[in-house]
Scaffold this active site. Structure first.
Site, PDB file in Angstrom:
ATOM      1  N   ARG A 101      -4.674  -1.026  26.985  1.00 29.89           N
ATOM      2  CA  ARG A 101      -4.384  -0.972  25.549  1.00 29.89           C
ATOM      3  C   ARG A 101      -3.509  -2.177  25.227  1.00 29.89           C
ATOM      4  NH1 ARG A 101      -2.642   3.887  21.514  1.00 29.89           N
ATOM      5  NH2 ARG A 101      -4.875   4.240  21.789  1.00 29.89           N
ATOM      6  N   HIS A 128     -11.688   0.116  19.044  1.00 30.31           N
ATOM      7  CA  HIS A 128     -11.178   1.320  19.723  1.00 30.31           C
ATOM      8  C   HIS A 128     -12.413   2.113  20.167  1.00 30.31           C
ATOM      9  CE1 HIS A 128      -8.576   4.316  21.097  1.00 30.31           C
ATOM     10  NE2 HIS A 128      -8.021   4.742  19.974  1.00 30.31           N
ATOM     11  N   GLN A 131     -12.371   5.976  21.203  1.00 29.65           N
ATOM     12  CA  GLN A 131     -12.168   6.888  20.070  1.00 29.65           C
ATOM     13  C   GLN A 131     -13.484   7.166  19.358  1.00 29.65           C
ATOM     14  OE1 GLN A 131      -9.113   8.350  18.738  1.00 29.65           O
ATOM     15  NE2 GLN A 131     -10.730   9.545  17.758  1.00 29.65           N
ATOM     16  N   ASP A 217      -7.889   6.550   8.969  1.00 27.14           N
ATOM     17  CA  ASP A 217      -6.979   6.099  10.035  1.00 27.14           C
ATOM     18  C   ASP A 217      -5.687   5.676   9.325  1.00 27.14           C
ATOM     19  OD1 ASP A 217      -5.850   5.017  12.357  1.00 27.14           O
ATOM     20  OD2 ASP A 217      -7.157   3.257  12.413  1.00 27.14           O
ATOM     21  N   CYS A 257      -8.509   9.901  13.496  1.00 29.97           N
ATOM     22  CA  CYS A 257      -8.325   9.623  14.925  1.00 29.97           C
ATOM     23  C   CYS A 257      -6.937  10.044  15.412  1.00 29.97           C
ATOM     24  CB  CYS A 257      -8.563   8.141  15.205  1.00 29.97           C
ATOM     25  SG  CYS A 257      -7.519   7.047  14.244  1.00 29.97           S
ATOM     26  N   ARG A 285     -11.638  13.276  23.454  1.00 29.74           N
ATOM     27  CA  ARG A 285     -11.299  12.017  24.123  1.00 29.74           C
ATOM     28  C   ARG A 285     -11.359  12.213  25.653  1.00 29.74           C
ATOM     29  NH1 ARG A 285      -8.162   8.342  21.482  1.00 29.74           N
ATOM     30  NH2 ARG A 285      -8.621   7.094  23.319  1.00 29.74           N
TER      31      ARG A 285
END
Ligand code: CP
Ligand code: NVA
Length: 306
Positions: A101, A128, A131, A217, A257, A285
């Site tokens: 990340r 991402h 996700q 988001d 998310c 996830r």
């Protein structure tokens, strides 16, 4: 598929296989016989905060038989300026896979190229992918398939999550409408490169109309904190709330998310009335990332055998 660096780099078939494998792993959690990460140690190199991604990868690596090694980027020499390509060459000689990340997409690409071990993008400024793969699985779980789907993304249309949605829509062939202030639209060349059924608008009600998924988001992504006041002002009117949901298709899903900032991109009542979907996304996830890791390990070992 040696790495999972973006949705852009996946085919429709890759995405369909990951969704199918996720279902199988979720159904057999706790008693699946395959442990493809047995005797493996996977690094998790994080330059940004995380709850869901960190926990789901740590648990997922263990459930597949491996050992996770969490490394905050600030605690290793990477944080003091050691180049990513040197870090990658060291780790590639000791570890079996890496979950990263960070900020620049190029850093995960360089790590993958220089380490030679399966590398997974756990969020960059550009994408991402884990996700959105989990979200696609969640939609299939609830709705049965992605056929004829129309998704409205409301908010920061140029953030990592929105960009991964663009590539998912392009690859899977569903309709995506992004409603954002024009300064936060994704670049036209990206939309052109993606192709597919993607439209941009500044009107959240136009985007919501007839959509079966309303997705949002945060308005201030990690790394954009200095722009927080400006962003909060720009995004006024782009909240998912009861009034907007009323314009969507009947029984539309509201998805986020997480983490959520109530009163900003979504109001509390809407989040709570769609909590089953939103926390299902978070749980999925784990299952999706297990499917991704198993797939990378299996594909890499069959490539090594041939
Ligand atoms: N959605 C998501 O990636 O959450 P975290 O930042 O908590 O990992
Ligand atoms: N766009 C958000 C996603 C958080 C999971 C960020 O980058 O902070």
């Amino acid at each position: 598929m040696k790495h999972l660096l973006s949705i852009e780099s996946l085919s429709a078939q890759d995405i369909a296989s990951i969704i199918a494998d996720t279902g199988a792993l979720k159904a057999t959690r706790g008693h699946h016989s395959a442990h493809p990460l047995q005797h493996q140690c996977w690094a998790m190199i994080f330059s940004k905060s995380s709850t869901r991604t960190r926990v789901s990868f740590e648990v997922g690596i263990r459930e597949l038989g491996g050992d996770p090694l969490f490394l905050a980027a600030a605690d290793i020499q990477l944080g003091r300026g050691e180049p990513i390509r040197d870090t990658a060459r060291v780790m590639g000689r000791m570890l079996h896979g890496a979950v990263i990340r960070t900020f620049a997409q190029k850093d995960v690409e360089d790590f993958a190229a220089f380490s030679g071990i399966p590398t997974i993008n756990a969020l960059t400024d550009e994408e991402h992918p884990c996700q959105i793969l989990a979200d696609l699985f969640s939609i299939c779980e609830i709705r049965g398939s992605l056929d004829g789907l129309r998704v409205a993304f409301i908010g920061d249309g140029d953030c990592n999550v929105a960009r991964s949605w663009i590539w998912a829509a392009a690859r899977c062939g569903f309709e995506l409408v992004i409603a954002a202030p024009s300064k936060f639209h994704p670049p036209p060349e990206l939309i052109e490169r993606a192709g597919g059924k993607i439209t941009l608008t500044t009107d959240p009600f136009e985007a919501a109309h007839g959509s079966e998924v309303l997705y949002t988001d945060v308005w201030v992504s990690m790394g954009k904190e200095e722009e927080a006041a400006y962003r909060l002002a720009q995004f006024q009117g782009y909240q998912i709330n009861g009034e907007l949901v009323a314009h969507a298709a009947p029984r539309a899903l509201v998805m986020h998310c997480l983490p959520a900032y109530r009163g900003k991109e979504i109001d509390d009542a809407t989040l709570e009335s769609h909590a089953d979907t939103i926390f299902r996304q978070a749980e999925n996830r784990l299952h999706t990332q297990k499917a991704i890791m198993a797939r990378l390990v299996n594909l890499n070992s069959s490539a090594a055998r041939s």
